[in-house]
Design a protein around this motif. Structure first.
Motif: not given
Length: 441
Positions: A143-161, A200-208
């Protein structure tokens, strides 16, 4: 240390990100010399028996025409000081929040909630072009905030609810709200709206870490030996913080390279606290669902469901050995078995050959540190939980090359069903004769 308090004040005034300052040398109590400045978040406070002044930067409107910082003496009882700091911090967050539309759902929560409309806006309505990864229970978007900051958005699947899935979501928000450490991924906000559960988490550029230690040659080469050692140190500090440094005893229960994220500067961040537990040391926890990631779960947890801090120590030991060897442990515990066999033959350096990174033979001190690190990893995966060192001891051993450490006892080698493989050559009686009796913890 040579800066006077007034100079410290001016430095804080000149820095827009400065939240607080205090004297560094407090031997005389009150306002001594030296300068400590807090930025972004206020971390690593400690109780000073004789009192110490901490200057907090607040909105000018909070104090009418006062232009000087308010002085908050940190005195007993500790609870009062913590309450003051929490209130001040929440005031600051509310006045400086960057995500438009974020409103705390619960005034006592340190993590704010955000509307679904806002999240759809920053992810382009969960566009596939913004998707950066997915697992069995969630999809992660950039995700990209209006101020330019990049974020990571973790959305649970409906099957996981499911009922459990919703509890895991609530647990992750609850646990992460109270944790702040440089080696833990930071939860910025969450959404609990209708059928949506989003983090919503801080974005990690270099993945895992998982991608880099088990990936192709180029990815593996991006982690040289010094970087791998730095990652191990950072992860150890993060787990030690969970195990008491945060003020609570938090057991992660699912430590593995896939849950270690890497930021722009290759610093490790422990993530995924949906299975984490808060518990009292030496007291049995409530009934729980067993969470087993094959290859990482401690034997006593797999066999009897016994959950202690030493379960995380075992998982950390596996991560350490995987990071240095580039090999997976897996269902059959093949890496632990292999490492233990090399240790018995005094050939432990051979474990490094499979990482696809040239051995640092021209740097004997670095090679010695790597061998010592493997020994620490074997200590962490010992069969008996009480033989494993506490994470605070692991941090000390990693930080002090001259600190004497014991040889490991029998390593814990079990299959996915909790049984000892029939071809295992581990002899408990033999190894007990070879081990010393010094207790590291």
């Amino acid at each position: 240390m040579g800066v006077e308090l007034e100079d410290c004040r001016q430095r804080c005034y000149a820095d827009c990100s400065c939240l607080a300052y205090a004297a560094a040398d407090i031997r005389g109590g009150g306002d001594g010399t030296g300068c400590v400045i807090w930025k972004d978040v206020i971390l690593d406070l400690r109780f000073v028996a004789r009192g110490q002044n901490l200057y907090l930067r607040l909105s000018k409107s909070e104090f009418d025409d006062q232009k000087r910082f308010p002085t908050v003496p940190v005195l007993a009882p500790v609870a009062s000081a913590v309450t003051i700091l929490l209130v001040v911090f929440l005031i600051w967050r509310r006045r400086n929040r960057r995500i438009i539309g974020v409103i705390p759902q619960n005034p006592a929560m340190a993590v704010p909630s955000v509307s679904l409309a806002i999240i759809k806006g920053v992810t382009k309505n969960f566009s596939e072009s913004n998707m950066i990864g997915q697992g069995g229970f969630s999809v992660v978007y950039k995700g990209q905030l209006p101020e330019g900051r990049t974020i990571a958005v973790k959305r649970l699947k409906q099957s996981a609810l499911t009922t459990k899935g919703k509890k895991d979501f609530a647990r992750e928000v609850e646990v992460m709200a109270g944790l702040r450490h440089s080696s833990l991924v930071r939860l910025l906000a969450y959404c609990n709206e209708g059928k949506e559960r989003i983090l919503i988490y801080e974005y990690m550029k270099n993945t895992s870490l998982n991608v880099h230690i088990f990936g192709n040659a180029n990815l593996r080469a991006s982690l040289n030996w010094r970087r791998r050692l730095a990652l191990i140190h950072g992860i150890a500090h993060g787990v030690a913080y969970l195990h008491g440094g945060s003020g609570d005893n938090v057991i992660h229960r699912d430590l593995k390279p896939g849950n270690i994220l890497l930021d722009d500067d290759w610093r490790p961040k422990i993530a995924d606290f949906g299975t984490a537990k808060l518990f009292a040391v030496d007291q049995p926890g409530p009934e729980q669902t067993i969470v087993v990631s094959p290859g990482y779960a401690a034997p006593e947890y797999v066999r009897q469901g016994r959950m202690t801090l030493k379960c995380d120590v075992h998982s950390f030991g596996v991560i350490l050995l995987e990071t240095l060897s580039g090999q997976r442990n897996g269902d059959t515990q093949s890496l632990i078995s292999h490492a233990w066999g090399l240790w018995e033959q005094n050939m432990i350096v051979e474990l490094l050959n499979t990482a696809m990174v040239p051995l640092p033979e021209s740097e004997p001190e670095l090679l010695s540190e790597l061998k010592r690190c493997i020994q620490i990893g074997l200590l962490c995966v010992q069969e008996t939980p009480c033989d494993r060192p506490a994470m605070s001891a692991v941090v000390a051993m990693l930080a002090s090359p001259t600190l004497q450490i014991d040889p490991p006892r029998t390593a814990a080698v079990i299959d996915s069903e909790g049984a000892v493989p029939s071809n295992s050559s581990h002899g408990l009686e033999t190894n007990l004769l070879r081990a010393t009796t010094t207790d590291l913890t």
